[in-house]
Write an enzyme that holds these catalytic residues in place. Structure first.
Site, PDB file in Angstrom:
ATOM      1  CG  ASP A 195     -35.362 -10.910 -12.571  1.00  0.00           C
ATOM      2  OD1 ASP A 195     -35.226  -9.770 -12.085  1.00  0.00           O
ATOM      3  OD2 ASP A 195     -35.026 -11.935 -11.964  1.00  0.00           O
ATOM      4  CG  ASP A 250     -36.700 -10.369  -8.814  1.00  0.00           C
ATOM      5  OD1 ASP A 250     -36.389 -11.495  -9.233  1.00  0.00           O
ATOM      6  OD2 ASP A 250     -36.031  -9.346  -9.062  1.00  0.00           O
ATOM      7  CG  ASP A 269     -37.200 -15.052 -10.570  1.00  0.00           C
ATOM      8  OD1 ASP A 269     -37.388 -15.855 -11.496  1.00  0.00           O
ATOM      9  OD2 ASP A 269     -36.092 -14.603 -10.273  1.00  0.00           O
TER      10      ASP A 269
HETATM   11  N1  DCT Z   1     -30.096 -11.871  -4.336  1.00  0.00           N
HETATM   12  C1  DCT Z   1     -29.168 -11.990  -3.303  1.00  0.00           C
HETATM   13  N2  DCT Z   1     -27.989 -12.579  -3.548  1.00  0.00           N
HETATM   14  C2  DCT Z   1     -27.696 -12.997  -4.777  1.00  0.00           C
HETATM   15  C3  DCT Z   1     -28.609 -12.882  -5.827  1.00  0.00           C
HETATM   16  C4  DCT Z   1     -29.822 -12.299  -5.590  1.00  0.00           C
HETATM   17  O1  DCT Z   1     -29.410 -11.600  -2.190  1.00  0.00           O
HETATM   18  N3  DCT Z   1     -26.511 -13.543  -4.946  1.00  0.00           N
HETATM   19  C5  DCT Z   1     -31.364 -11.208  -4.054  1.00  0.00           C
HETATM   20  C6  DCT Z   1     -31.175  -9.726  -4.129  1.00  0.00           C
HETATM   21  C7  DCT Z   1     -31.960  -9.278  -5.280  1.00  0.00           C
HETATM   22  C8  DCT Z   1     -32.958 -10.401  -5.506  1.00  0.00           C
HETATM   23  O2  DCT Z   1     -32.359 -11.562  -4.980  1.00  0.00           O
HETATM   24  C9  DCT Z   1     -33.310 -10.532  -6.939  1.00  0.00           C
HETATM   25  O3  DCT Z   1     -32.163 -10.852  -7.713  1.00  0.00           O
HETATM   26  P1  DCT Z   1     -31.914 -10.240  -9.132  1.00  0.00           P
HETATM   27  O4  DCT Z   1     -33.168 -10.181  -9.911  1.00  0.00           O
HETATM   28  O5  DCT Z   1     -30.760 -10.973  -9.732  1.00  0.00           O
HETATM   29  O6  DCT Z   1     -31.384  -8.781  -8.771  1.00  0.00           O
HETATM   30  P2  DCT Z   1     -31.986  -7.368  -9.061  1.00  0.00           P
HETATM   31  O7  DCT Z   1     -31.361  -6.472  -8.070  1.00  0.00           O
HETATM   32  O8  DCT Z   1     -33.460  -7.440  -9.102  1.00  0.00           O
HETATM   33  O9  DCT Z   1     -31.380  -7.027 -10.481  1.00  0.00           O
HETATM   34  P3  DCT Z   1     -32.126  -6.858 -11.880  1.00  0.00           P
HETATM   35  O10 DCT Z   1     -32.637  -5.469 -11.857  1.00  0.00           O
HETATM   36  O11 DCT Z   1     -31.086  -7.055 -12.926  1.00  0.00           O
HETATM   37  O12 DCT Z   1     -33.207  -7.883 -11.957  1.00  0.00           O
HETATM   38 MG    MG Z   2     -34.519  -8.659 -10.468  1.00  0.00          MG
END
Ligand code: DCT
Ligand code: MG
Length: 404
Positions: free
Chosen positions: A233, A235, A328
């Site tokens: 996604d 963010d 997001d």
């Molecule tokens: N986050 C966190 N704890 C979690 C889930 C998420 O602290 N249990 C934080 C860290 C990253 C941020 O939210 C965004 O989450 P994701 O989009 O799920 O992670 P990402 O590292 O951006 O992975 P992706 O590249 O797959 O989107």
């Molecule tokens: Mg992400």
């Protein structure tokens, strides 16, 4: 944010990433060990972990086990293998024999056994068994649908369903609005978001936000801020310096996107943030800021990927000239921006260890909103991430060094 995982947490009403499970007793979680002249801390927030992973074969295997234990809600094993994988990611060398990991934190017996299998046999029978396990495969498939969490997946599995086709054809199921969108845009959402697509999404978000509030700060967070070239996604964190004008912003953004027909799905969650509240130890990723989980329609012409000739061919061949992308948006009051940025940049393992470090080593509580010093009984403010690291007595780590 991985919504399927979040949904899973909400479905069972359990805190996200709660640390109620004790650390294995034989693990010393405060000492820093010295390996071949390199000091390696048991806390990811004291290690520089870039995307250069010399031990991907091992870390991929451990992450499959983490996922499997997550599905079975076996928190202890989840943490153990997650920490081991994270530890190996920071090593500046490839582990070629199990002795290479001697003395490293988090290398328990189980971890060593699997490491040995992979190094000696080229694969682990345990990991292979998980990959072939019907339950693991089904839950993995079902949770790959946006909006489907563990509880729903488990229900479908127990109903005897095994494929997405079977789920779609089953007349007895009522899908949520989120799950319907998940199925509708499944093929787009399952293919990872490229950096070029994330940049195109950033353009859309910035254009719209700046049209409304030219002073707003729009920051790409998550994996892309850590330098990743692909993600599941995109963010974003949005704030407005020196004002409370941010409150209406997201509503206006949504209205504009609706008229532009760019919103394929959205779920706006209003802020439940109370300024007086202490940082919570229970809630980890789920913060109280206003946010919007959306699926954005990104036109391929906006994506600056490959040669112009290639995209022309694409445009002629395909009738669908856009891709559905998960986005997001999180809006924070300015004084909480640094904490939110640190929290939303990740990685998940890095965030977990940062909080664990604050709690166990500093008697402080850290979350996406604030840092509280329990000894002095005061909130410590911060204008940027550097100041938060400094309050915690940590050396600053750049976002690309937080790929733990
Ligand atoms: N986050 C966190 N704890 C979690 C889930 C998420 O602290 N249990 C934080 C860290 C990253 C941020 O939210 C965004 O989450 P994701 O989009 O799920 O992670 P990402 O590292 O951006 O992975 P992706 O590249 O797959 O989107
Ligand atoms: Mg992400």
């Amino acid at each position: 944010l991985d919504v399927s995982w979040l949904t899973a947490c909400m479905e069972v009403g359990r805190p996200v990433d709660s640390e109620k499970y004790q650390l294995p007793v034989d693990e010393d979680h405060s000492a820093t060990r010295d390996i071949g002249g390199i000091r390696i801390s048991p806390y990811a927030c004291q290690r520089r972990t870039t995307l250069k992973n010399y031990n991907q074969k091992l870390t991929d295997a451990f992450e499959i086990l983490v996922e499997n234990y997550e599905f079975n809600e076996n928190k202890e094993f989840c943490l153990a293998f997650g920490r081991a994988a994270s530890m190996l990611k920071c090593l500046p060398f490839t582990v070629v024999q199990v002795n290479d990991t001697e003395g490293l934190p988090w290398m328990g017996e189980q971890v060593k056994e699997i490491t040995e299998d992979i190094l000696e046999e080229g694969e682990s029978s345990k990991v292979k068994a998980v990959l072939n396990d019907e339950n693991y495969r089904s839950i993995k498939l079902f949770t790959s649908v946006f909006g489907v969490g563990l509880k729903t997946s488990d229900k479908w599995y127990k109903m005897g369903l095994r494929t997405l086709e079977e789920v779609k054809c089953n007349k007895n199921l009522t899908l949520t609005r989120m799950q319907k969108a998940g199925f509708l845009y499944y093929d787009d959402l399952i293919s990872s978001v490229s950096k070029a697509e994330a940049d195109a999404a950033t353009q859309i978000v910035q254009d719209t936000v700046w049209k409304i509030l030219p002073d707003a700060v729009v920051t790409l967070t998550g994996g892309f801020r850590r330098g990743k070239q692909a993600g599941h996604d995109v963010d974003f964190l949005i704030t407005v310096p020196g004002s409370r004008q941010e409150e209406e912003l997201l509503h206006t953004v949504i209205d504009i996107w609706k008229t532009q027909e760019l919103l394929l799905y959205y779920d706006l969650i209003e802020s439940t943030f109370e300024n007086t509240k202490l940082p919570s130890r229970k809630v980890d990723a789920l913060d109280h800021f206003q946010k919007c989980f959306a699926i954005l329609k990104v036109h391929k012409e906006r994506v600056n990927e490959g040669s112009a000739v290639q995209s022309k061919v694409f445009a002629e061949e395909e009738t669908k000239d856009w891709k559905a992308i998960r986005v997001d948006l999180v809006v924070t009051p300015f004084q909480h921006y640094a904490f939110a940025l640190l929290g939303w940049t990740g990685s998940r393992q890095f965030e977990r260890d940062l909080r664990r470090y604050a709690t166990h080593e500093k008697k402080m509580m850290l979350d996406n909103h604030a840092l509280y010093d329990k000894t002095k009984k005061i909130f410590l403010s911060a204008a940027n991430e550097e100041e938060i690291f400094s309050h915690l007595g940590l050396d600053y780590l750049e976002p690309w060094e937080r790929n733990a």
